[in-house]
Design a protein around this motif. Structure first.
Motif, PDB file in Angstrom:
ATOM      1  N   ALA A   1    -146.900  44.014 -55.240  1.00 25.99           N
ATOM      2  CA  ALA A   1    -148.034  43.198 -55.693  1.00 25.99           C
ATOM      3  C   ALA A   1    -149.292  43.583 -54.921  1.00 25.99           C
ATOM      4  O   ALA A   1    -149.248  43.798 -53.701  1.00 25.99           O
ATOM      5  CB  ALA A   1    -147.724  41.719 -55.501  1.00 25.99           C
ATOM      6  N   VAL A   2    -150.416  43.659 -55.624  1.00 28.97           N
ATOM      7  CA  VAL A   2    -151.705  43.967 -55.004  1.00 28.97           C
ATOM      8  C   VAL A   2    -152.716  42.906 -55.425  1.00 28.97           C
ATOM      9  O   VAL A   2    -152.534  42.197 -56.420  1.00 28.97           O
ATOM     10  CB  VAL A   2    -152.202  45.368 -55.408  1.00 28.97           C
ATOM     11  N   ASP A   3    -153.807  42.809 -54.644  1.00 26.61           N
ATOM     12  CA  ASP A   3    -154.844  41.846 -54.991  1.00 26.61           C
ATOM     13  C   ASP A   3    -155.814  42.456 -55.999  1.00 26.61           C
ATOM     14  O   ASP A   3    -155.610  43.581 -56.480  1.00 26.61           O
ATOM     15  CB  ASP A   3    -155.566  41.341 -53.736  1.00 26.61           C
ATOM     16  N   ASP A   4    -156.870  41.729 -56.328  1.00 21.18           N
ATOM     17  CA  ASP A   4    -157.806  42.182 -57.358  1.00 21.18           C
ATOM     18  C   ASP A   4    -158.507  43.483 -57.006  1.00 21.18           C
ATOM     19  O   ASP A   4    -158.984  44.205 -57.887  1.00 21.18           O
ATOM     20  CB  ASP A   4    -158.862  41.097 -57.621  1.00 21.18           C
ATOM     21  N   ASP A   5    -158.594  43.810 -55.704  1.00 24.07           N
ATOM     22  CA  ASP A   5    -159.248  45.037 -55.267  1.00 24.07           C
ATOM     23  C   ASP A   5    -158.267  46.177 -55.023  1.00 24.07           C
ATOM     24  O   ASP A   5    -158.662  47.255 -54.576  1.00 24.07           O
ATOM     25  CB  ASP A   5    -160.048  44.780 -53.979  1.00 24.07           C
ATOM     26  N   GLY A   6    -156.990  45.927 -55.305  1.00 20.46           N
ATOM     27  CA  GLY A   6    -155.989  46.973 -55.162  1.00 20.46           C
ATOM     28  C   GLY A   6    -155.306  47.040 -53.817  1.00 20.46           C
ATOM     29  O   GLY A   6    -154.449  47.903 -53.603  1.00 20.46           O
TER      30      GLY A   6
ATOM     31  N   ASP B   1    -149.655  35.730 -48.136  1.00 20.61           N
ATOM     32  CA  ASP B   1    -150.596  35.947 -49.239  1.00 20.61           C
ATOM     33  C   ASP B   1    -149.883  36.132 -50.574  1.00 20.61           C
ATOM     34  O   ASP B   1    -150.523  36.103 -51.630  1.00 20.61           O
ATOM     35  CB  ASP B   1    -151.469  37.176 -48.961  1.00 20.61           C
ATOM     36  N   LEU B   2    -148.569  36.331 -50.534  1.00 19.47           N
ATOM     37  CA  LEU B   2    -147.808  36.497 -51.773  1.00 19.47           C
ATOM     38  C   LEU B   2    -147.581  35.141 -52.435  1.00 19.47           C
ATOM     39  O   LEU B   2    -147.125  34.194 -51.793  1.00 19.47           O
ATOM     40  CB  LEU B   2    -146.472  37.177 -51.482  1.00 19.47           C
ATOM     41  N   THR B   3    -147.910  35.042 -53.687  1.00 18.88           N
ATOM     42  CA  THR B   3    -147.743  33.788 -54.426  1.00 18.88           C
ATOM     43  C   THR B   3    -146.358  33.745 -55.068  1.00 18.88           C
ATOM     44  O   THR B   3    -145.641  34.745 -55.140  1.00 18.88           O
ATOM     45  CB  THR B   3    -148.813  33.671 -55.516  1.00 18.88           C
ATOM     46  N   ARG B   4    -146.011  32.552 -55.560  1.00 18.65           N
ATOM     47  CA  ARG B   4    -144.738  32.403 -56.277  1.00 18.65           C
ATOM     48  C   ARG B   4    -144.700  33.338 -57.485  1.00 18.65           C
ATOM     49  O   ARG B   4    -143.672  33.926 -57.809  1.00 18.65           O
ATOM     50  CB  ARG B   4    -144.562  30.950 -56.725  1.00 18.65           C
ATOM     51  N   GLU B   5    -145.859  33.493 -58.146  1.00 20.16           N
ATOM     52  CA  GLU B   5    -145.934  34.369 -59.307  1.00 20.16           C
ATOM     53  C   GLU B   5    -145.668  35.821 -58.902  1.00 20.16           C
ATOM     54  O   GLU B   5    -144.961  36.536 -59.609  1.00 20.16           O
ATOM     55  CB  GLU B   5    -147.297  34.255 -59.964  1.00 20.16           C
ATOM     56  N   ASP B   6    -146.229  36.246 -57.754  1.00 19.11           N
ATOM     57  CA  ASP B   6    -145.983  37.610 -57.282  1.00 19.11           C
ATOM     58  C   ASP B   6    -144.500  37.861 -57.083  1.00 19.11           C
ATOM     59  O   ASP B   6    -143.969  38.912 -57.462  1.00 19.11           O
ATOM     60  CB  ASP B   6    -146.700  37.850 -55.945  1.00 19.11           C
ATOM     61  N   LEU B   7    -143.824  36.899 -56.479  1.00 19.48           N
ATOM     62  CA  LEU B   7    -142.401  37.066 -56.174  1.00 19.48           C
ATOM     63  C   LEU B   7    -141.543  36.943 -57.414  1.00 19.48           C
ATOM     64  O   LEU B   7    -140.501  37.616 -57.526  1.00 19.48           O
ATOM     65  CB  LEU B   7    -141.979  36.059 -55.108  1.00 19.48           C
TER      66      LEU B   7
ATOM     67  N   PRO C   1    -138.206  33.685 -47.416  1.00 14.47           N
ATOM     68  CA  PRO C   1    -139.509  34.172 -47.894  1.00 14.47           C
ATOM     69  C   PRO C   1    -139.820  35.518 -47.250  1.00 14.47           C
ATOM     70  O   PRO C   1    -139.168  35.919 -46.279  1.00 14.47           O
ATOM     71  CB  PRO C   1    -140.485  33.093 -47.409  1.00 14.47           C
ATOM     72  N   PRO C   2    -140.807  36.256 -47.760  1.00 17.19           N
ATOM     73  CA  PRO C   2    -141.177  37.542 -47.141  1.00 17.19           C
ATOM     74  C   PRO C   2    -141.645  37.355 -45.703  1.00 17.19           C
ATOM     75  O   PRO C   2    -142.311  36.378 -45.372  1.00 17.19           O
ATOM     76  CB  PRO C   2    -142.315  38.053 -48.030  1.00 17.19           C
ATOM     77  N   HIS C   3    -141.264  38.318 -44.864  1.00 23.17           N
ATOM     78  CA  HIS C   3    -141.771  38.317 -43.497  1.00 23.17           C
ATOM     79  C   HIS C   3    -143.277  38.585 -43.491  1.00 23.17           C
ATOM     80  O   HIS C   3    -143.839  39.110 -44.461  1.00 23.17           O
ATOM     81  CB  HIS C   3    -141.079  39.411 -42.669  1.00 23.17           C
ATOM     82  N   LEU C   4    -143.908  38.256 -42.380  1.00 24.25           N
ATOM     83  CA  LEU C   4    -145.283  38.669 -42.166  1.00 24.25           C
ATOM     84  C   LEU C   4    -145.363  40.189 -42.312  1.00 24.25           C
ATOM     85  O   LEU C   4    -144.522  40.918 -41.771  1.00 24.25           O
ATOM     86  CB  LEU C   4    -145.735  38.261 -40.764  1.00 24.25           C
ATOM     87  N   LEU C   5    -146.328  40.679 -43.095  1.00 23.49           N
ATOM     88  CA  LEU C   5    -146.557  42.104 -43.370  1.00 23.49           C
ATOM     89  C   LEU C   5    -145.556  42.703 -44.362  1.00 23.49           C
ATOM     90  O   LEU C   5    -145.658  43.879 -44.708  1.00 23.49           O
ATOM     91  CB  LEU C   5    -146.559  42.948 -42.083  1.00 23.49           C
TER      92      LEU C   5
END
Length: 558
Positions: A485-490, A497-503, A513-517
């Protein structure tokens, strides 16, 4: 240009060519093989792919290199002294021939055993590592090299090749077609014309016409010691050798992990091109990005990291575990975990013909090579960040009159205070705010730059032959093919920062949940400039690399 320093009077000579004590020699002897030698025996051939460290216990060895006029004696190793420099650690080809000048005895220690010694014997590690690093510095200073580059000041590709070799700390002899009278003789001997440049003569035997960086790396043996066996499952593969990637490599390998690093160009990333980093902890007088990158690269090699240079990642196979990274040589490397540290690519200006001047008046780095091209001339730097500020100070010190074009109303919000003060106090630096470049003109080389004031709308033209573009960068993520998953700027999204939708989209399979980084792929991490929300500081990037390794250990235990 650096000054010539003869090896015989090199700074800290006792550290460049130390003499081991009998006790230290005895420790080395337990790891090596004693060998009697006779006068004239060749122990290492110039260009040899695998060569040992050699300790002289009796007699004398001379180090010689080939020249156009025969041979040149570089130095002599006597009782208690040892051979080798950074190519020994890296597993690259030898730069010189080593032979006995009298009957005696030596201890030969293989590269693999030397790596073990510098990891386990603190005293010998300090002696060997210091000597290897200082010897490489002297070789660079003397242009002691197994590669000749024949090119032109006005050739963009010539500049790129020289920078590739410099960024990889590989000595090079450069012959300028425009100024060196011997260049035409070489062209005639090789049956080439000026249209064939750049020409690279590799190891005094292979002639390459306008080669790629990968071809140069292969010819010089940069990757001969790198294992890319597709059946070899690595603990961690690190993509990118900027500060974040190098930090991760050093910590991972020093903690016993099997590490492969893949770098498309040269160690250091964008930070590696900085001429002076003065706010990095532990270096009160500052350090160049190249020095920092070379030290980190050598430190990683010391702990056994394997590094593939000029081998970019082209695809991440993420449909199943273990993951695999495809590189542009066609090989595929498998890994239990991956750290993405590909950084960001330089952002250009939205000007139609800018590409035609890249390397011929338009530059994205300000290193000694570019400084030589524009010494004493007026230059323009576009950008208001720290990289632009460091470039302005460096070029101004080099005798150039520097015009900084800043789109905003000032530098205070985007640049470190110490740089702002240095720029304000330098009469050779002029800052123009609310300005942007709108057009470039020239033939084979840049000749003029058109600028526009955003407030007044007024356009001005400057007779400028050198334009430095330092306007930030875009993340190098195209090769990932939507695996994470990437943000709007790539930029890559990680951890909180990962949302439920991303996962959900990624079908995160774990209860935790995902670890930090950690990205939306379990066991795949992103660090440094490629990560969304990154802090653009070298120290922060190194810190992220070390933090990611802590979580790699947790994933490997799962």
């Amino acid at each position: 240009m650096t000054s010539y320093i003869p090896l015989s009077v090199a700074p800290r000579d006792e550290q460049v060519f130390p003499v081991l004590t009998p006790e230290q020699i005895a420790r080395v002897a337990t790891k090596g093989r004693r060998r009697a030698v006779q006068r004239g025996d060749v122990l290492v051939e110039e260009g040899q792919a695998q060569f040992p460290l050699i300790v002289v216990t009796d007699g004398e060895l001379e180090v010689v290199r080939s020249t156009c006029n025969g041979e040149e004696v570089v130095t002599t190793h006597r009782q208690g002294q040892f051979s080798g420099e950074l190519n020994l650690l890296a597993g690259r080809r030898g730069l010189a021939t080593i032979r006995a000048t009298m009957t005696g005895e030596v201890i030969e220690v293989s590269r693999e055993v030397v790596l073990g010694l510098v990891q386990t014997d603190a005293e010998l590690s300090e002696i060997f590592m210091r000597a290897f690093i200082l010897r490489r510095a002297v070789l660079l200073n003397r242009n002691f090299s197994d590669v000749i580059v024949l090119g032109s000041t006005f050739s963009a590709r010539t500049l790129q090749i020289r920078e590739f070799l410099a960024r990889n700390a590989h000595p090079v002899t450069y012959i300028d077609l425009d100024h060196d009278p011997v260049s035409q003789e070489i062209l005639d001997r090789l049956h080439f014309s000026a249209d064939d440049i750049p020409i690279v003569i590799c190891r005094h035997e292979v002639v390459l016409r306008d080669p790629t960086n990968a071809q140069i790396a292969d010819c010089l043996g940069f990757n001969e010691a790198v294992d890319v066996d597709e059946s070899h499952l690595r603990d961690v593969v690190i993509i990118g050798a900027g500060p974040a990637g190098l930090g991760a490599a050093v910590y991972a390998a020093s903690e016993g992990l099997d590490v492969l690093m893949i770098e498309a160009n040269a160690p250091g990333g964008q930070a590696g091109s900085s001429m002076r980093i003065e706010n990095y902890l532990g270096f009160p007088s500052g350090i160049t990005g190249q020095e920092l990158a070379t030290r980190a690269f050598t430190q990683a090699e010391k702990f056994g990291v394997q590094m593939a240079i000029a081998k970019g990642a082209t695809h991440l196979r993420c449909d199943k575990r273990p993951y695999a990274v495809e590189i542009d040589s066609g090989a595929r490397v498998a890994a239990r975990t991956i750290i993405i540290a590909t950084g960001a690519e330089y952002r250009g200006l939205p000007i139609e013909n800018i590409a035609s001047f890249n390397g011929a008046g338009v530059y994205y780095l300000a290193t000694p090579m570019e400084a030589q091209l524009c010494k004493g001339e007026k230059v323009i730097i576009v950008g208001g960040g720290n990289s632009a500020g460091q470039a302005a100070v460096f070029l101004a010190q080099n005798g150039s009159h520097v015009i900084m074009l800043v789109r905003s109303g000032g530098l205070a919000e985007t640049m470190s205070r110490y740089l702002v003060r240095r720029i304000d106090d330098n009469p050779n630096i002029e800052v123009r705010t609310n300005c942007q470049v709108v057009a470039l003109e020239g033939g084979k080389h840049l000749e003029s730059v058109h600028c526009r004031n955003k407030k007044s709308g007024e356009d001005t033209a400057e007779n400028i032959r050198h334009l430095f573009v330092m306007t930030g960068a875009v993340p190098a993520t195209k090769w990932l093919d939507n695996c994470v998953a990437v943000d709007d700027d790539g930029f890559i999204k990680t951890g909180p920062d990962l949302t439920r939708e991303d996962l959900d989209v990624a079908k995160w399979p774990l209860a935790r949940p995902p670890h930090l980084l950690e990205t939306s792929l379990p066991g795949v991490f992103a660090v440094g400039d490629v990560r969304g929300g990154n802090i653009k500081r070298v120290a922060s990037a190194v810190g992220e690399g070390s933090i990611a390794v802590a979580f790699v250990h947790q994933v490997l235990r799962e």
